[in-house]
Write a protein that holds these residues in place. Sequence first.
Motif, short mmCIF file in Angstrom:
data_model
loop_
_atom_site.label_atom_id
_atom_site.label_comp_id
_atom_site.label_asym_id
_atom_site.label_seq_id
_atom_site.Cartn_x
_atom_site.Cartn_y
_atom_site.Cartn_z
N ILE A 12 -63.65 -166.93 22.58
CA ILE A 12 -64.89 -167.17 23.75
C ILE A 12 -65.87 -166.79 22.23
O ILE A 12 -67.20 -167.22 22.35
CB ILE A 12 -64.68 -165.52 23.61
N GLN A 13 -65.95 -166.41 20.59
CA GLN A 13 -66.45 -166.83 20.56
C GLN A 13 -67.33 -167.74 19.77
O GLN A 13 -68.53 -168.61 19.39
CB GLN A 13 -66.57 -165.63 18.64
N GLN A 14 -66.29 -168.55 19.32
CA GLN A 14 -66.11 -169.89 19.33
C GLN A 14 -67.01 -170.91 20.49
O GLN A 14 -68.18 -171.87 19.93
CB GLN A 14 -64.77 -170.94 19.51
N MET A 15 -66.78 -170.64 21.86
CA MET A 15 -67.54 -170.92 22.78
C MET A 15 -69.42 -170.51 22.48
O MET A 15 -70.24 -171.36 22.83
CB MET A 15 -67.61 -170.45 24.42
N ASN A 16 -69.79 -169.58 22.25
CA ASN A 16 -70.91 -168.77 22.32
C ASN A 16 -71.62 -169.29 20.94
O ASN A 16 -72.88 -169.94 20.64
CB ASN A 16 -70.74 -167.36 21.83
N ASP A 17 -70.85 -169.63 19.93
CA ASP A 17 -71.38 -170.65 18.72
C ASP A 17 -71.87 -172.48 19.15
O ASP A 17 -72.50 -171.76 18.58
CB ASP A 17 -69.88 -169.74 17.53
N ASN A 18 -70.29 -172.33 20.08
CA ASN A 18 -70.66 -174.34 19.09
C ASN A 18 -71.58 -174.40 21.03
O ASN A 18 -71.50 -175.95 20.77
CB ASN A 18 -69.35 -175.22 19.77
#
Length: 392
Positions: free
Chosen positions: A95-101
């Motif tokens: 989920i954090q990867q989605m937000n960051d990328n």
Amino acid sequence: MEIGLYHDSAGTRHAGGVAIYAQWMAAELSKRNEVSLYTQSGEFTELVRSSDIDIIEVPSFSNRIPDALGSYTPISDQNWAKLAMAIWSARSDVIQQMNDNLDVLCTFQWLDDVLLSNAIDIPTVFQYHGLANTGVGVKLRETLSDTEFVLANSHDTATAVRETLGYDVEDVIYPGVDTDAFLPSASPAFISDDPVILFVGRATEQKGIFDLIEAFATLDSDARLCIIGRGNEEVIRGQCERHGVWDSTTILGEIPHHELPNYYAAADVFCLPSYSEGFGMVNLEAMACGTPVVTADLEAIRSYITNKENGLLVEPGDTVAISNAISRLLDSTELRAALGERGRETALEFSWEQQAARLEEFCINNIGTVAESTTDNERFVRPQAQLSGTHD
């Protein structure tokens, strides 16, 4: 633009129609954008492996869900597996990867939309692929979803959303067909002395498979019926035996999608007599291979088939009409050739490249507005835009 697509089986060879849509969109979008495909681990298709897609693998939970959960709760085993997939994603920093990328995330199934639209901080796009019923999933999505945009896969689906749920979708992005692979010159998967009627899809009552078996049993000429797709083989065999056509029926089960052109090319007639379709992608695949099509007279299908011009349409459930339409094609090589040629011409208008370009354009034109309108304390409210053509 950095675009994410999320579907539990979008990358695997066991993908169904919606999953195939997601993987083709990912492949085509990756030619001009940074694309991440979030899907469960498995045997990925050649299309996914050979495309410039960043594959984010999540463990498969399909075989880890106790049978009791699906049996004694209103949520299916598949959706329990999806819930487990989302929880794993949150705990593993996906989920954090989605937000960051990502600039935007696209989902295609109700539970994915509910979970992810509320879990991530970037804009989300949900696409309806049919609205055959308004069960618990649709009601939960309408109540709990925090998605910014809703699309449909056909004008028929868009109309169903408007009439059932009370609002217009923002746009229609049709499925496509790989017209370079699905073509009349594909090498036939088999040779038969008798004409072959082909069915591809989930072998269920909703798809009209039992009506097709009954219609097939009334044909005057010798023919064979070939059934491809998931289904209860024991039940299908029972229906074939009941109508006396088991000896002339072949059940192949699931076939890898990239092998399907060979089966369409080998068949003399393709038949999909469904009771409901959001689009009916297999019709278009058969048409791309030059195989004449007999299919249901549904609004979604009428968006690309005109009766007697590039295919034959029959009323769902009318086994006499199904039999007559198939017989008409088997009796006339000229009609088969004419409908096959015009069907191929129609299919060329529905390439994946064209449909992916439309989705890309939609995201470019709308996501920037969302970013400018959204703050940490204020979520974007989806406008009730009027969609040109959905009132036809």
